[in-house]
Design an enzyme around this catalytic site. Structure first.
Site, PDB file in Angstrom:
ATOM      1  N   THR A  34       0.554  -6.963   1.554  1.00 11.64           N
ATOM      2  CA  THR A  34      -0.209  -7.783   2.494  1.00 11.64           C
ATOM      3  C   THR A  34      -1.689  -7.442   2.453  1.00 11.64           C
ATOM      4  OG1 THR A  34       1.705  -7.939   3.938  1.00 11.64           O
ATOM      5  CG2 THR A  34      -0.421  -8.442   4.921  1.00 11.64           C
ATOM      6  N   CYS A  35      -2.017  -6.170   2.467  1.00  5.78           N
ATOM      7  CA  CYS A  35      -3.418  -5.758   2.552  1.00  5.78           C
ATOM      8  C   CYS A  35      -4.257  -6.378   1.440  1.00  5.78           C
ATOM      9  CB  CYS A  35      -3.511  -4.235   2.499  1.00  5.78           C
ATOM     10  SG  CYS A  35      -5.205  -3.650   2.386  1.00  5.78           S
ATOM     11  N   GLY A  67      -4.350 -12.967  20.805  1.00  4.29           N
ATOM     12  CA  GLY A  67      -5.592 -12.305  21.192  1.00  4.29           C
ATOM     13  C   GLY A  67      -5.729 -10.958  20.518  1.00  4.29           C
ATOM     14  N   CYS A  85      -6.122  -7.493   4.631  1.00 10.02           N
ATOM     15  CA  CYS A  85      -7.428  -6.831   4.800  1.00 10.02           C
ATOM     16  C   CYS A  85      -8.481  -7.247   3.772  1.00 10.02           C
ATOM     17  CB  CYS A  85      -7.266  -5.312   4.686  1.00 10.02           C
ATOM     18  SG  CYS A  85      -5.721  -4.663   5.308  1.00 10.02           S
ATOM     19  N   GLU A 109     -10.277 -12.019  14.463  1.00 17.01           N
ATOM     20  CA  GLU A 109     -11.008 -12.008  13.187  1.00 17.01           C
ATOM     21  C   GLU A 109     -11.101 -13.415  12.595  1.00 17.01           C
ATOM     22  OE1 GLU A 109     -10.114  -7.414  11.786  1.00 17.01           O
ATOM     23  OE2 GLU A 109      -8.965  -9.000  10.852  1.00 17.01           O
ATOM     24  N   TYR A 120      -3.456  -2.297  -9.389  1.00 19.60           N
ATOM     25  CA  TYR A 120      -2.259  -1.675  -8.793  1.00 19.60           C
ATOM     26  C   TYR A 120      -1.163  -1.508  -9.846  1.00 19.60           C
ATOM     27  CZ  TYR A 120      -3.500  -1.325  -3.884  1.00 19.60           C
ATOM     28  OH  TYR A 120      -4.062  -0.922  -2.697  1.00 19.60           O
ATOM     29  N   ALA A 128     -10.972  -0.629  13.072  1.00 20.73           N
ATOM     30  CA  ALA A 128     -12.045  -1.612  13.262  1.00 20.73           C
ATOM     31  C   ALA A 128     -11.450  -3.004  13.378  1.00 20.73           C
ATOM     32  CB  ALA A 128     -13.008  -1.573  12.081  1.00 20.73           C
ATOM     33  N   GLU A 135     -28.001   6.168  16.393  1.00 20.00           N
ATOM     34  CA  GLU A 135     -28.676   7.310  17.025  1.00 20.00           C
ATOM     35  C   GLU A 135     -28.378   7.334  18.523  1.00 20.00           C
ATOM     36  OE1 GLU A 135     -33.104   7.139  17.345  1.00 20.00           O
ATOM     37  OE2 GLU A 135     -32.890   5.232  16.310  1.00 20.00           O
ATOM     38  N   SER A 155       0.819  -1.216   0.000  1.00 18.70           N
ATOM     39  CA  SER A 155       0.000   0.000   0.000  1.00 18.70           C
ATOM     40  C   SER A 155       0.859   1.275   0.000  1.00 18.70           C
ATOM     41  CB  SER A 155      -0.900   0.015   1.231  1.00 18.70           C
ATOM     42  OG  SER A 155      -1.666  -1.147   1.280  1.00 18.70           O
ATOM     43  N   HIS A 201     -33.244   8.122  12.716  1.00 23.03           N
ATOM     44  CA  HIS A 201     -34.077   7.097  13.323  1.00 23.03           C
ATOM     45  C   HIS A 201     -34.777   6.242  12.275  1.00 23.03           C
ATOM     46  CE1 HIS A 201     -36.499   5.378  16.506  1.00 23.03           C
ATOM     47  NE2 HIS A 201     -37.579   5.561  15.764  1.00 23.03           N
ATOM     48  N   TYR A 229      -5.897  -8.544  16.639  1.00 22.03           N
ATOM     49  CA  TYR A 229      -6.791  -8.406  15.489  1.00 22.03           C
ATOM     50  C   TYR A 229      -6.931  -9.731  14.718  1.00 22.03           C
ATOM     51  CZ  TYR A 229      -6.432  -3.194  15.209  1.00 22.03           C
ATOM     52  OH  TYR A 229      -6.492  -1.853  15.412  1.00 22.03           O
ATOM     53  N   ILE A 230      -5.801 -10.295  14.330  1.00 17.65           N
ATOM     54  CA  ILE A 230      -5.852 -11.417  13.385  1.00 17.65           C
ATOM     55  C   ILE A 230      -6.467 -12.651  14.037  1.00 17.65           C
ATOM     56  CG2 ILE A 230      -4.458 -12.981  11.965  1.00 17.65           C
ATOM     57  CD1 ILE A 230      -2.570 -10.651  11.384  1.00 17.65           C
ATOM     58  N   LYS A 241      -9.417 -11.010   3.723  1.00 24.07           N
ATOM     59  CA  LYS A 241     -10.019 -11.236   5.059  1.00 24.07           C
ATOM     60  C   LYS A 241     -11.478 -10.764   5.080  1.00 24.07           C
ATOM     61  CE  LYS A 241     -10.294  -8.171   7.743  1.00 24.07           C
ATOM     62  NZ  LYS A 241      -9.242  -7.591   8.522  1.00 24.07           N
TER      63      LYS A 241
HETATM   64  P1  NDP Z   1      -1.593  -7.892  17.360  1.00 23.63           P
HETATM   65  O1  NDP Z   1      -0.452  -7.072  17.772  1.00 23.63           O
HETATM   66  O2  NDP Z   1      -2.927  -7.279  17.166  1.00 23.63           O
HETATM   67  O3  NDP Z   1      -1.789  -9.079  18.400  1.00 23.63           O
HETATM   68  C1  NDP Z   1      -0.764  -9.970  18.703  1.00 23.63           C
HETATM   69  C2  NDP Z   1      -1.273 -10.901  19.760  1.00 23.63           C
HETATM   70  O4  NDP Z   1      -0.309 -11.908  19.996  1.00 23.63           O
HETATM   71  C3  NDP Z   1      -1.531 -10.193  21.074  1.00 23.63           C
HETATM   72  O5  NDP Z   1      -2.684 -10.749  21.647  1.00 23.63           O
HETATM   73  C4  NDP Z   1      -0.293 -10.552  21.886  1.00 23.63           C
HETATM   74  O6  NDP Z   1      -0.530 -10.584  23.260  1.00 23.63           O
HETATM   75  C5  NDP Z   1      -0.008 -11.946  21.381  1.00 23.63           C
HETATM   76  N1  NDP Z   1       1.383 -12.364  21.485  1.00 23.63           N
HETATM   77  C6  NDP Z   1       2.458 -11.752  20.991  1.00 23.63           C
HETATM   78  N2  NDP Z   1       3.570 -12.469  21.243  1.00 23.63           N
HETATM   79  C7  NDP Z   1       3.181 -13.570  21.903  1.00 23.63           C
HETATM   80  C8  NDP Z   1       3.861 -14.696  22.431  1.00 23.63           C
HETATM   81  N3  NDP Z   1       5.178 -14.839  22.317  1.00 23.63           N
HETATM   82  N4  NDP Z   1       3.129 -15.655  23.064  1.00 23.63           N
HETATM   83  C9  NDP Z   1       1.790 -15.522  23.192  1.00 23.63           C
HETATM   84  N5  NDP Z   1       1.096 -14.482  22.700  1.00 23.63           N
HETATM   85  C10 NDP Z   1       1.780 -13.509  22.061  1.00 23.63           C
HETATM   86  O7  NDP Z   1      -1.087  -8.654  16.058  1.00 23.63           O
HETATM   87  P2  NDP Z   1      -1.821  -9.478  14.916  1.00 23.63           P
HETATM   88  O8  NDP Z   1      -0.862 -10.534  14.533  1.00 23.63           O
HETATM   89  O9  NDP Z   1      -3.191  -9.870  15.322  1.00 23.63           O
HETATM   90  O10 NDP Z   1      -1.939  -8.412  13.762  1.00 23.63           O
HETATM   91  C11 NDP Z   1      -0.779  -7.704  13.302  1.00 23.63           C
HETATM   92  C12 NDP Z   1      -1.108  -6.285  12.980  1.00 23.63           C
HETATM   93  O11 NDP Z   1      -1.844  -6.239  11.777  1.00 23.63           O
HETATM   94  C13 NDP Z   1      -1.987  -5.604  14.007  1.00 23.63           C
HETATM   95  O12 NDP Z   1      -1.232  -4.938  14.981  1.00 23.63           O
HETATM   96  C14 NDP Z   1      -2.809  -4.643  13.205  1.00 23.63           C
HETATM   97  O13 NDP Z   1      -2.198  -3.398  13.248  1.00 23.63           O
HETATM   98  C15 NDP Z   1      -2.787  -5.216  11.812  1.00 23.63           C
HETATM   99  N6  NDP Z   1      -4.113  -5.741  11.491  1.00 23.63           N
HETATM  100  C16 NDP Z   1      -5.152  -4.879  11.404  1.00 23.63           C
HETATM  101  C17 NDP Z   1      -6.401  -5.337  11.115  1.00 23.63           C
HETATM  102  C18 NDP Z   1      -7.529  -4.383  11.041  1.00 23.63           C
HETATM  103  O14 NDP Z   1      -7.298  -3.189  10.925  1.00 23.63           O
HETATM  104  N7  NDP Z   1      -8.775  -4.842  11.124  1.00 23.63           N
HETATM  105  C19 NDP Z   1      -6.672  -6.755  10.864  1.00 23.63           C
HETATM  106  C20 NDP Z   1      -5.506  -7.578  11.008  1.00 23.63           C
HETATM  107  C21 NDP Z   1      -4.288  -7.072  11.303  1.00 23.63           C
HETATM  108  P3  NDP Z   1      -0.572  -9.256  24.170  1.00 23.63           P
HETATM  109  O15 NDP Z   1      -1.843  -8.529  23.811  1.00 23.63           O
HETATM  110  O16 NDP Z   1      -0.594  -9.810  25.561  1.00 23.63           O
HETATM  111  O17 NDP Z   1       0.663  -8.483  23.865  1.00 23.63           O
END
Ligand code: NDP
Length: 462
Positions: free
Chosen positions: A42-43, A178, A48, A184, A99, A344, A444, A15, A439, A180-181, A51
Site C-alpha cells: 500500500t505505501c 475525518g 504514502c 490529506e 523492491y 505526520a 526556533e 513494507s 535563526h 488521515y486519508i 500521496k
Molecule cells: P483513520 O483511522 O485515520 O480515520 C478513519 C475516520 O473514519 C475517522 O475519522 C473515523 O471517525 C471515521 N469513521 C470510521 N468509521 C466510520 C463510520 N462507520 N461512519 C463514519 N465515519 C467513520 O483512517 P484512514 O482511513 O484515514 O487511514 C487509515 C490508516 O492509514 C490510518 O489510521 C493511518 O494509520 C494510516 N495512514 C497514515 C498516513 C500518514 O502517516 N500520513 C496517511 C494515510 C493513512 P472517528 O474519528 O470518529 O472514529
C-alpha cells in the site's frame, strides 16, 4: 537439511513483508515471498508515496500565487491530471522495481501469486495450486479500505485505492471521514481545483490529535475553500443524471457531486487467507492476534504490519519486521517498541506530532505545563497569505519531561521526526531551553517558549 521447502515464507510484499524476506534471505535463510498485486504494498503503490507526490502537485497553485509577493510574475498556468498520473506511475514502477531487485539480490524466491495458509507450516499458491512448506511463515498482507457496506450505494463510491488512478479529476468531490486519508485527500483535491466537501461524524476532524492542531487545521482548510461538515454522515448514495452522484446526508440535505470518496479506516486483509485452516486467531475486527514478538497463537506463524492492527504505519511494519529478524534469526529477542511514535498528517499545512495531546496528558499527569506559540510564518509576510503556524509543547510538571510536541505548519512532518528523537531520549523542557535557536526558522520557537502559556492541574486549567 530442513524438512521444509523454505526456512521462511512471507505472505505479502508490502513494507513489512519485503523487509523481513530481504533481510532473512541476506542472512542465508531460504526465503520465498508471495504477493498477489504489486511489490511495495500500500505505501509504495497506493498510499504514502503517490500521496506525497500528489501533495506536491496540489501545492503549486498557491506557490504561483505567493510568488507575486516576491516580485515574480507567473504567466497563465494550467494543470494536466493525466500528466501527473503518468509521472506518478513511472515513479511507482521504478520503486516497485527496486523492491523486487532488493529481494532478488538477497536471493529470495519472488512469487507473483496469492498465497493462503493451509496449516501451521504450509501455504497454497493460488495461481498453480502448488503447496509449499516452510519452517516459519509471516503473514504481512496489510489492510484494505473499509467499504462501509452498511451505506446504501457504497459501491458507487471510491476509496483511496481508486483515487490514485481516476481517469479524470472530478469537478466536485465529497469525502467521508475525518482521519488521515480524508484530510490529506481533501487538501490534495482542493489544491488541484476540485470543489471539495468533507463530511465527518464527530465534533472535530482528526479525533486522535491535539485539539489545537485539529481546530487550527480545520480553520486553514476552510480558508482554502474546503467545506467541512461535522456531526454529519452520508445516509444514502445514488446515481443521478449526467453521471453525477447524489449523497443524502443526515444533517446537511442532499449534495450533488462528481465523486464520493470513503476514507473510514482500513480493515485487516485477512478474509480468505486460510487462517482458520492453520488455526490462527483473529480479533473482532479480523486482525491477527500476536504476542509481543509478533508471534500468533500458532508458534510457527508470525504476523506484522497493518494486518495486526497495532499501529497502521509503514515504519512500524518495517520495525516489526526487523524485530522478528533479531528475535528469530539473531538470537536477540526484541519486542517492537510502539511507544512515542512520531507521525505526520500531510495536510496543508501539515501536522507533525509525537507523544501525548494536551487532553491525554492532562488525564495522565497531576499537573502539566502547556507551552503554545501561534504566529504567521515569515513567508506569509510577503506572500500575503493568511495562515498561521501553531507549536505546542506539553510538559509533565513533576519531572519537567516533554511528553507531547505538536506542530501545525510548513514542514511539520520533518520537524516531528527530530522532535521524536528528543522525546524518545526523555528530554526535559530545560534541555529545550538550553538549546540554541536556529535563526530565522519556524522551529526556533520550540526552544524559545520560556514561560508556560497555561497549566492544567487535576484536570483544571490554572
Ligand atoms: P483513520 O483511522 O485515520 O480515520 C478513519 C475516520 O473514519 C475517522 O475519522 C473515523 O471517525 C471515521 N469513521 C470510521 N468509521 C466510520 C463510520 N462507520 N461512519 C463514519 N465515519 C467513520 O483512517 P484512514 O482511513 O484515514 O487511514 C487509515 C490508516 O492509514 C490510518 O489510521 C493511518 O494509520 C494510516 N495512514 C497514515 C498516513 C500518514 O502517516 N500520513 C496517511 C494515510 C493513512 P472517528 O474519528 O470518529 O472514529
Amino acid at each position: 537439511m530442513s524438512a521444509y521447502d523454505y526456512d521462511l515464507f512471507v505472505i505479502g510484499g508490502g513494507s513489512g513483508g519485503v523487509r523481513a524476506a530481504r533481510v532473512a534471505s541476506s542472512l542465508g535463510k531460504r526465503v520465498a515471498i508471495a504477493e498477489e498485486y504489486r511489490y511495495g504494498g500500500t505505501c509504495v503503490i497506493r498510499g504514502c508515496v503517490p500521496k506525497k507526490l500528489f501533495v506536491y502537485a496540489s501545492q503549486f497553485a498557491e506557490h504561483f500565487e505567493d510568488a507575486e509577493g516576491f516580485g515574480w510574475t507567473v504567466g497563465e498556468s494550467k494543470f494536466d491530471w493525466s500528466a501527473l498520473i503518468a509521472a506518478k506511475d513511472k515513479e511507482i514502477d521504478r520503486l516497485e522495481g527496486l523492491y523486487r531487485k532488493g529481494l532478488e539480490n538477497a536471493g529470495a524466491d519472488i512469487l507473483s501469486t496469492r498465497a493462503e495458509l493451509t496449516g501451521p507450516h504450509s501455504v497454497r499458491l493460488t495461481d498453480s495450486g502448488r503447496e509449499v512448506t516452510a519452517e516459519r511463515i509471516i503473514v504481512a498482507v496489510g489492510g484494505t479500505p473499509n467499504p462501509h457496506e452498511a451505506l446504501p450505494g457504497h459501491e458507487l463510491c471510491i476509496s483511496s485505492n481508486e483515487a490514485f488512478d481516476l481517469e479524470a479529476l472530478p469537478q466536485s468531490i465529497l469525502i467521508a471521514g475525518g482521519g488521515y486519508i480524508a484530510v490529506e485527500f481533501a487538501n490534495i483535491f482542493t489544491g488541484l481545483g476540485v470543489d471539495t466537501t468533507l463530511i465527518y461524524r464527530g465534533a472535530e476532524i482528526l479525533s486522535r490529535f491535539d485539539i489545537d492542531m485539529r481546530r487550527g487545521l480545520h480553520e486553514a482548510m476552510e480558508a482554502k475553500g474546503i467545506r467541512i461538515l461535522c456531526h454529519d454522515v452520508i445516509e444514502k448514495v445514488e446515481k443521478t443524471a449526467g453521471g453525477m452522484l447524489s449523497a443524502r446526508t443526515k444533517n446537511s440535505g442532499t449534495l450533488s457531486v462528481g465523486q464520493i470518496m470513503l476514507a473510514l479506516g482500513r480493515d485487516p486483509a485477512t478474509h480468505g487467507l486460510g487462517l482458520e485452516a492453520a488455526g490462527v486467531e483473529v480479533d473482532a475486527r479480523g486482525a491477527i492476534k500476536v504476542d509481543e514478538y509478533s508471534r500468533t497463537n500458532v508458534p510457527s506463524i508470525f504476523a506484522l504490519g497493518d494486518v495486526t492492527d497495532r499501529v497502521q504505519l509503514t515504519p512500524v511494519a518495517i520495525h516489526e519486521a526487523m524485530c522478528f529478524i533479531e528475535t528469530e534469526y539473531k538470537n536477540n529477542p526484541t519486542k517492537p517498541d510502539h511507544h512515542l511514535i512520531a507521525t505526520a498528517v500531510f495536510s496543508q499545512p501539515e501536522i507533525g506530532t509525537v507523544g501525548l495531546s494536551e487532553d491525554d496528558a492532562a488525564k495522565r499527569f497531576e499537573e502539566i505545563e502547556v507551552y503554545r506559540a501561534q504566529f504567521r510564518p515569515m513567508k506569509a509576510t510577503l506572500s500575503g497569505r493568511q495562515e498561521k503556524t501553531i507549536m505546542k509543547l506539553i510538559v509533565n510538571a513533576a519531572d519537567r519531561k516533554v511528553v507531547g510536541a505538536h506542530i501545525l505548519g510548513h514542514d511539520a512532518g520533518e520537524m516531528a521526526q527530530l522532535l521524536g528523537i528528543t522525546l524518545k531520549a526523555g528530554c526535559t523542557k530545560d534541555d529545550f531551553d538550553r538549546t540554541m535557536a536556529v535563526h530565522p526558522t519556524a522551529s526556533e520557537e520550540l526552544v524559545t517558549m520560556y514561560a508556560p502559556s497555561y497549566r492544567i492541574r487535576n484536570g483544571e486549567r490554572v
